[in-house]
Design a protein around this motif. Structure first.
Motif, short mmCIF file in Angstrom:
data_model
loop_
_atom_site.label_atom_id
_atom_site.label_comp_id
_atom_site.label_asym_id
_atom_site.label_seq_id
_atom_site.Cartn_x
_atom_site.Cartn_y
_atom_site.Cartn_z
N THR A 125 60.53 17.16 -5.31
CA THR A 125 60.89 18.81 -6.05
C THR A 125 59.76 19.57 -5.05
OG1 THR A 125 61.02 19.41 -8.21
CG2 THR A 125 58.58 18.37 -7.86
N GLY A 126 59.94 20.62 -5.99
CA GLY A 126 59.38 21.95 -5.70
C GLY A 126 59.84 23.56 -5.58
N SER A 127 58.71 24.07 -5.53
CA SER A 127 58.68 25.80 -6.04
C SER A 127 58.68 26.62 -5.09
CB SER A 127 58.10 25.63 -7.20
OG SER A 127 55.88 26.18 -6.32
N ALA A 128 59.26 27.91 -5.61
CA ALA A 128 58.96 28.84 -4.90
C ALA A 128 60.45 28.83 -3.78
CB ALA A 128 57.63 29.17 -3.62
N GLN A 129 60.39 30.20 -3.41
CA GLN A 129 62.24 30.43 -2.53
C GLN A 129 62.47 29.02 -1.39
OE1 GLN A 129 59.48 32.64 -3.23
NE2 GLN A 129 59.07 34.10 -1.28
N GLN A 130 61.17 28.86 -0.31
CA GLN A 130 61.47 28.25 0.39
C GLN A 130 61.29 26.69 0.06
OE1 GLN A 130 56.92 26.51 1.90
NE2 GLN A 130 56.82 25.30 -0.31
N ALA A 131 61.82 26.22 -1.42
CA ALA A 131 61.98 24.78 -1.62
C ALA A 131 63.05 25.52 -1.62
CB ALA A 131 62.21 25.03 -3.48
N VAL A 132 64.11 25.71 -1.35
CA VAL A 132 66.09 25.77 -0.52
C VAL A 132 66.16 24.49 0.43
CG1 VAL A 132 67.39 27.02 0.08
CG2 VAL A 132 66.46 28.14 -1.99
N GLY A 133 64.89 25.09 1.47
CA GLY A 133 64.68 24.50 2.68
C GLY A 133 64.65 23.10 2.34
N ALA A 134 63.66 22.30 1.79
CA ALA A 134 63.50 20.89 0.76
C ALA A 134 65.09 20.40 0.74
CB ALA A 134 61.93 21.32 -0.34
N ALA A 135 65.32 21.22 -1.04
CA ALA A 135 66.53 20.86 -1.09
C ALA A 135 67.68 20.70 -0.50
CB ALA A 135 67.59 21.99 -2.36
N ARG A 136 68.00 21.34 0.30
CA ARG A 136 68.65 20.76 1.71
C ARG A 136 68.64 19.92 2.56
NH1 ARG A 136 69.09 27.71 3.51
NH2 ARG A 136 70.76 27.65 1.96
N ALA A 137 67.66 19.40 2.72
CA ALA A 137 67.26 18.18 3.47
C ALA A 137 67.02 17.22 2.27
CB ALA A 137 65.80 18.42 4.27
N VAL A 138 67.07 16.62 1.42
CA VAL A 138 66.92 15.99 0.70
C VAL A 138 69.01 16.15 0.38
CG1 VAL A 138 67.41 15.41 -1.68
CG2 VAL A 138 65.18 16.40 -1.08
N ALA A 139 69.35 16.71 0.69
CA ALA A 139 71.25 16.38 0.47
C ALA A 139 71.49 15.90 1.64
CB ALA A 139 71.82 18.37 0.08
N GLU A 140 71.08 15.81 2.70
CA GLU A 140 71.51 14.91 3.53
C GLU A 140 70.43 13.83 3.79
OE1 GLU A 140 68.99 16.84 6.99
OE2 GLU A 140 70.16 18.50 6.81
N ARG A 141 70.25 12.80 2.92
CA ARG A 141 69.82 11.85 2.83
C ARG A 141 70.50 11.28 1.31
NH1 ARG A 141 64.37 10.55 5.22
NH2 ARG A 141 64.49 12.01 7.23
N SER A 142 71.13 9.65 1.49
CA SER A 142 72.10 9.44 0.69
C SER A 142 70.57 8.71 -0.54
CB SER A 142 71.98 7.98 1.47
OG SER A 142 73.72 7.45 -0.04
N GLY A 143 70.97 8.67 -1.78
CA GLY A 143 69.86 8.27 -2.60
C GLY A 143 69.57 8.77 -2.97
N VAL A 144 68.49 9.85 -2.80
CA VAL A 144 67.80 10.53 -2.61
C VAL A 144 68.16 12.13 -3.39
CG1 VAL A 144 65.80 12.50 -2.09
CG2 VAL A 144 67.09 9.72 -0.68
N TYR A 145 66.86 12.02 -4.51
CA TYR A 145 67.41 12.95 -5.47
C TYR A 145 65.79 14.65 -5.45
CZ TYR A 145 71.17 10.04 -7.30
OH TYR A 145 71.88 9.11 -7.16
#
Length: 334
Positions: free
Chosen positions: A220-240
């Motif tokens: 998880t994470g906050s602020a507008q930069q969190a978009v980058g973290a969410a996209r990185a998570v989307a590249e890994r299977s089984g991670v939310y």
């Protein structure tokens, strides 16, 4: 007989009015309200700034464009530029100027006395002035609930937080998330790392990868930069991923489990109503579950992956927060 029919019609009409008006009632302003909003990022950042922008749009839709006009200034991270823009909007006669960030507090405190008929607002903050409202999302509340979900669903026993800077809303959010994890499963480890910036999208993505390499399977994470973290998570299977400020499921529909959503429209309408009563500022406005300004929203595509007992425990905790039986603590001031 005719008299009785009239009475019945009046009673039915009154009952319909009550049924339709179960929520808060806000009166439309007598004349058009002009609102200006400044932000450090953009209206489409999928986080802090966009959530307020969507709130303004919702209020405009409710009141009508003939009753509410609003304009925005993006990328106002530089205090000098922000101060010049705020003064210009005030000179142009805007009724309400929302400087959407804690970093604008000092510039508002300096400028507001020059424009006593203008309403100013900023947040996250709690220090108000005669014509300044401070708004303050209780970010720790939704964070606590999402921390519970993370602790109860993590298979690795490690969860990660991608933070911006150690201050303001981010600290409250991270502290609440840690408490939720500890309450649900104290054996789960929370790893926290900060980019040192609110807008470092690339850095947030890299920190998310570091967390995942260390076996964190819910982030998880906050602020507008969190978009980058969410996209990185989307590249890994089984991670939310779990988002805050607004629902980021559209970024990663197969990875965003839940979101804490800020309903800024309630704050904007409160400011408009106060102004109509002649109150131009001086109040600390909060967003919380108890006032309906916070929402815990599950991703419909993934909610079936959350066990029912977890959903039940989280709902029970949420009701405890609303009733006051469960207090989510804030960091002690040093």
């Amino acid at each position: 007989m005719r008299k009785y029919r009239v009475v019945i019609v009046v009673i039915l009409a009154f009952a319909m009015l009550i049924a339709a008006g179960s929520g808060p009632i806000y009166s439309a302003p007598a004349k058009k309200i002009r609102v200006a909003m400044l932000m450090a990022s953009t209206i489409d950042d999928m986080a802090w700034s966009q959530s307020m922008y969507e709130g303004l749009k919702a209020v405009q839709k409710e009141l009508g464009a003939d009753k509410l006009e609003f304009v925005t200034s993006e990328r106002m991270g530089n205090p000098v530029d922000a101060g010049a823009a705020i003064r210009q909007y005030a000179d142009q006669g805007f009724d309400i100027i929302i400087a959407h960030g804690a970093q604008y507090q000092s510039v508002l405190m300096e400028l507001a006395p020059d424009f006593p008929k203008t309403t100013f607002a900023y947040g996250t903050g709690f220090t108000a002035a005669p014509n300044i409202f401070a708004y303050d999302p209780q970010a720790q509340e939704g964070a606590y609930l999402m921390g519970m979900i993370a602790a109860l669903m993590s298979k690795s026993g490690i969860v990660g937080i991608v933070g911006p800077v150690e201050s303001g809303d981010a600290i409250k959010y991270n502290y609440g998330f840690q408490q939720g994890v500890a309450a649900a499963n104290p054996n789960v480890k929370v790893r926290i790392a900060y980019t040192g910036s609110f807008g470092d999208i690339v850095g947030a993505g890299e920190l998310a990868k570091v967390h995942m390499d260390a076996k964190a399977d819910i982030l998880t994470g906050s602020a507008q930069q969190a978009v980058g973290a969410a996209r990185a998570v989307a590249e890994r299977s089984g991670v939310y991923w779990m988002s805050t400020d607004m629902d980021q499921a559209s970024l990663a529909p197969d990875h965003v489990l839940a979101a804490q959503v800020y309903h800024w429209e309630k704050v904007v309408k409160a400011i408009i109503d106060y102004r109509a009563q002649g109150i131009l500022g001086g109040k600390h406005l909060t967003l919380s579950f108890s006032d309906g300004a916070l929402e815990l929203r599950y991703n419909p595509k993934l909610v079936s992956k959350i066990p029912k007992n977890v959903l039940d425990l989280v709902e029970k905790a949420k009701q405890g927060i609303i009733s006051g039986a469960l207090k989510v603590e804030l960091p002690k001031k040093k």
